[in-house]
Design an enzyme around this catalytic site. Structure first.
Site, PDB file in Angstrom:
ATOM      1  N   GLY A  55      -7.188  -4.610   0.102  1.00 44.32           N
ATOM      2  CA  GLY A  55      -7.904  -5.603  -0.659  1.00 44.32           C
ATOM      3  C   GLY A  55      -8.781  -6.618   0.174  1.00 44.32           C
ATOM      4  O   GLY A  55      -8.614  -6.756   1.341  1.00 44.32           O
ATOM      5  N   CYS A  83      -3.453  -1.404   5.152  1.00 43.07           N
ATOM      6  CA  CYS A  83      -4.428  -2.775   5.211  1.00 43.07           C
ATOM      7  C   CYS A  83      -3.935  -3.890   4.513  1.00 43.07           C
ATOM      8  O   CYS A  83      -2.995  -4.506   5.086  1.00 43.07           O
ATOM      9  CB  CYS A  83      -5.889  -2.263   4.803  1.00 43.07           C
ATOM     10  SG  CYS A  83      -7.224  -3.230   5.330  1.00 43.07           S
ATOM     11  N   TYR A  84      -4.623  -4.462   3.615  1.00 39.26           N
ATOM     12  CA  TYR A  84      -4.026  -5.671   3.036  1.00 39.26           C
ATOM     13  C   TYR A  84      -2.677  -5.732   2.407  1.00 39.26           C
ATOM     14  O   TYR A  84      -1.897  -6.685   2.502  1.00 39.26           O
ATOM     15  CB  TYR A  84      -4.877  -6.410   1.876  1.00 39.26           C
ATOM     16  CG  TYR A  84      -4.396  -7.770   1.297  1.00 39.26           C
ATOM     17  CD1 TYR A  84      -5.054  -8.771   1.797  1.00 39.26           C
ATOM     18  CD2 TYR A  84      -3.540  -7.680   0.148  1.00 39.26           C
ATOM     19  CE1 TYR A  84      -4.459 -10.122   1.423  1.00 39.26           C
ATOM     20  CE2 TYR A  84      -3.114  -8.848  -0.360  1.00 39.26           C
ATOM     21  CZ  TYR A  84      -3.579 -10.074   0.005  1.00 39.26           C
ATOM     22  OH  TYR A  84      -3.129 -11.332  -0.088  1.00 39.26           O
ATOM     23  N   HIS A 170      -7.377   3.058   6.926  1.00 39.31           N
ATOM     24  CA  HIS A 170      -7.290   3.652   5.604  1.00 39.31           C
ATOM     25  C   HIS A 170      -7.126   5.052   5.605  1.00 39.31           C
ATOM     26  O   HIS A 170      -8.114   5.661   5.764  1.00 39.31           O
ATOM     27  CB  HIS A 170      -8.826   3.349   5.051  1.00 39.31           C
ATOM     28  CG  HIS A 170      -8.589   2.047   4.640  1.00 39.31           C
ATOM     29  ND1 HIS A 170      -8.016   1.192   3.524  1.00 39.31           N
ATOM     30  CD2 HIS A 170      -9.280   0.730   5.204  1.00 39.31           C
ATOM     31  CE1 HIS A 170      -8.395   0.029   3.271  1.00 39.31           C
ATOM     32  NE2 HIS A 170      -8.949  -0.200   4.396  1.00 39.31           N
ATOM     33  N   GLU A 172      -6.444   7.107   3.393  1.00 36.24           N
ATOM     34  CA  GLU A 172      -7.114   7.568   1.906  1.00 36.24           C
ATOM     35  C   GLU A 172      -8.660   8.050   2.162  1.00 36.24           C
ATOM     36  O   GLU A 172      -8.966   8.857   1.318  1.00 36.24           O
ATOM     37  CB  GLU A 172      -6.979   6.705   0.794  1.00 36.24           C
ATOM     38  CG  GLU A 172      -7.752   5.489   0.843  1.00 36.24           C
ATOM     39  CD  GLU A 172      -7.242   4.286   1.691  1.00 36.24           C
ATOM     40  OE1 GLU A 172      -6.322   4.403   2.600  1.00 36.24           O
ATOM     41  OE2 GLU A 172      -7.478   3.247   1.524  1.00 36.24           O
ATOM     42  N   ASP A 228     -16.491  16.262 -20.360  1.00 31.92           N
ATOM     43  CA  ASP A 228     -15.171  15.767 -20.899  1.00 31.92           C
ATOM     44  C   ASP A 228     -14.698  16.020 -22.290  1.00 31.92           C
ATOM     45  O   ASP A 228     -13.674  16.441 -22.524  1.00 31.92           O
ATOM     46  CB  ASP A 228     -15.529  14.207 -20.578  1.00 31.92           C
ATOM     47  CG  ASP A 228     -15.605  13.922 -19.329  1.00 31.92           C
ATOM     48  OD1 ASP A 228     -15.379  14.592 -18.264  1.00 31.92           O
ATOM     49  OD2 ASP A 228     -16.075  12.767 -18.951  1.00 31.92           O
ATOM     50  N   LYS A 368     -11.925  13.046 -12.537  1.00 27.38           N
ATOM     51  CA  LYS A 368     -12.883  13.889 -13.140  1.00 27.38           C
ATOM     52  C   LYS A 368     -12.694  15.400 -12.577  1.00 27.38           C
ATOM     53  O   LYS A 368     -12.469  16.600 -13.010  1.00 27.38           O
ATOM     54  CB  LYS A 368     -14.187  13.736 -12.776  1.00 27.38           C
ATOM     55  CG  LYS A 368     -15.533  14.451 -13.247  1.00 27.38           C
ATOM     56  CD  LYS A 368     -15.797  13.866 -14.463  1.00 27.38           C
ATOM     57  CE  LYS A 368     -17.164  14.727 -15.124  1.00 27.38           C
ATOM     58  NZ  LYS A 368     -17.504  13.936 -16.281  1.00 27.38           N
TER      59      LYS A 368
END
Ligand code: XMP
Length: 512
Positions: A55, A83-84, A170, A172, A228, A368
């Site tokens: 964050g 991280c945060y 990070h 991710e 979608d 998606k």
């Protein structure tokens, strides 16, 4: 509600959605909730593990987001702070966070100091990670050890007995070389989370849930030709068959052959679909309108009129299907409120007034790429699954100035050439969108021995990850040349083709 899966608390990082995607790629469901979710809400989900996202704050800032009250005392699952998330954990547990003047941003070399750490199992002693932080952890609370470092900071910590882990980088982000392995270690080896998040299970669960939500009565679904709405309708079709009526409206602003071809694809998917050709109503309402927003409003109004009228005629309708995706859901529950980047004009359609329909959203838990995967399993053709985005107002916002049938005919022919040539060059997957725009000016040219004074087509092709930002596509010159010469020789009324080299920002993808 999913239990025994991973819960991510969002502290406002731009990468939070990536955390959920990395976990789900492992076949484990991951839900994102705001950092200030109550402990009761968290416990109700009986999570197998908790991830605290990064964050933008400093733990010392006045309004710094804090861990939910009681989190560390009342949950007994493993926790990973990123991280945060790591800094908030250390701060809360009595460690010291150093308030840095400068940010560490970009790639860094990570050195694993403790080869017994389960979080770094199978990861080489040195690897590359992605950093983006200001503050960093300076001293650890009791019971914690440092497990990895970079030159600049202490980069990973853990207290095995408390089952609390933290990383400053990070994992991710794709630039973190062994990020996926770190998530696999946490989710599978440390949390032992339930791995039932597979396309087939999602389909089965959704079918069951749709049947529960709509036990009786009819369902109406608006189809746009896009990924979608098609996949949402296919799921509902599998659940309730002909109790669903799909409405596919031809607004007269679709591309060459699009209405007919898409309708056939829908029928082949065994959808109970009504094709409604309302071209005249849309085009008549657009006469004398040149302003882009006025065009959008007119098209939106006409769509609602046509859709409502058809929906009313079905009888006994209680439900409306919408193709809402997970990013929209996260956006709407985010503590920062809905982001300003969502454009209201993109939500074409509307609830038929007075029908008091309940909304069914079979894709609201999905990203998606998960929707596409489910579509494949359901037999939706690749032509729909890989379709480029196409705006609701269609070709109307690619004809600068008034929309007339004659102009639509020119634009359709030119646009087909652009799309065909990009596909033939095998660049369809490389670009986000590629299309033609008809300009309201005439320029002089020469054809054979005669002077011409005709209109201009602008070709637009962009690369993008999400449509929010975009770069103009560096298409090969031979391709651009083929497009230009084919348009000029095959499309009557065009004697000049230009290529748009504007990025977004400052431009937008569409011209209007
Ligand atoms: P812009 O032009 O805003 O487009 O850079 C970003 C993405 O959104 C699509 N777009 C629309 N989609 N209704 C839609 O359904 C609209 O009015 C609309 N305007 C733009 C555009 O094609 C691109 O993918």
């Amino acid at each position: 509600m999913h239990t025994n899966s991973i819960l991510t608390l969002d502290f406002g990082s731009q990468y939070t959605q990536l955390i959920a995607r990395r976990v789900r790629e492992l076949g484990v469901y991951c839900e994102i909730l705001p950092f200030n979710t109550s402990i009761d809400e968290i416990l109700r989900r009986r999570p197998a593990g908790l991830i605290l996202s990064g964050g933008p704050s400093s733990v010392y800032a006045d309004a710094a987001p804090k861990l939910p009250a009681g989190l560390l005392e009342q949950t007994n699952c493993p926790i990973l702070g990123i991280c945060y998330g790591l800094q908030a954990l250390m701060h809360e547990l009595g460690g010291k966070v150093f308030r840095a003047a400068n940010r560490e941003f970009g790639l860094a070399r990570l050195k694993v100091e403790n080869t017994n750490s389960l979080l770094f199992d199978g990861i080489p002693p040195e690897s590359t990670v992605w950093m983006s932080h200001g503050d960093h952890v300076e001293s650890l609370p009791g019971g914690f050890i440092a497990t990895a470092t970079t030159k600049q900071s202490l980069s990973a910590v853990e207290a095995l007995s408390k089952r609390i882990f933290g990383v400053q980088f990070h994992p991710e982000v794709a630039h973190s070389e062994y990020g996926k392995q770190i998530f696999a270690n946490f989710v599978q080896k440390i949390c032992r989370a339930k791995d039932d998040w597979t396309p087939q299970n999602i389909i089965n669960e959704q079918i069951e849930s749709i049947r529960e939500q709509a036990p009786t009565g009819n369902i109406v679904t608006g189809l746009s030709g896009g990924v979608d709405s098609t996949i949402a309708a296919t799921l509902v079709g599998r659940a309730v068959g002909a109790r669903q009526t799909c409405l596919f409206v031809n607004n007269g602003l679709l591309r060459e052959g699009e209405f007919e071809e898409t309708l056939i694809a829908y029928q082949e998917l065994s959808l109970n679909v009504r094709g409604i050709d309302a071209s005249d109503a849309f085009l008549n309402n657009l006469v004398n309108i040149s302003d882009p927003e006025a065009k959008r409003k007119s098209i939106g109004r006409t769509f609602i009129e046509v859709f409502d009228h058809e929906a009313m005629s079905i009888g006994d309708v209680h439900y409306l299907v919408q193709g809402t995706l997970y990013p929209d859901v996260i956006e709407s529950i985010s503590v920062n409120g809905p982001s300003a980047t969502i454009k209201s004009h993109h939500n074409v359609g509307g609830l038929p007034e007075g029908m008091k329909l309940k909304v069914i959203e079979p894709l609201r838990e999905l990203f998606k790429d998960e929707v596409r995967e489910i579509g494949r399993q359901l037999g939706v053709p690749e032509s729909i699954i890989n379709r480029h985005p196409f705006p609701g107002p269609g070709l109307a916002i690619r004809i600068i100035g008034e929309v007339t049938r004659a102009r639509l005919k020119i634009l359709r022919a030119a646009n087909k050439i652009v799309e065909d040539e990009v596909r033939h060059a095998n660049l369809n997957q490389h670009v986000w969108q590629a299309f033609a725009v008809l300009l309201p000016i005439q320029t002089v040219g020469v054809m054979g021995d005669a002077r011409t004074y005709e209109q201009v087509i602008a070709v637009r092709a962009v690369t993008s990850l999400d449509g929010m930002t975009a770069d103009w596509a560096r298409l090969p010159q031979e391709l651009l040349e083929a497009v230009a010469s084919r348009i000029i020789s095959e499309v009557r009324g065009i004697n000049r083709v230009v290529y748009d080299i504007t990025s977004k920002p400052p431009g937008t993808i569409e011209w209007e």
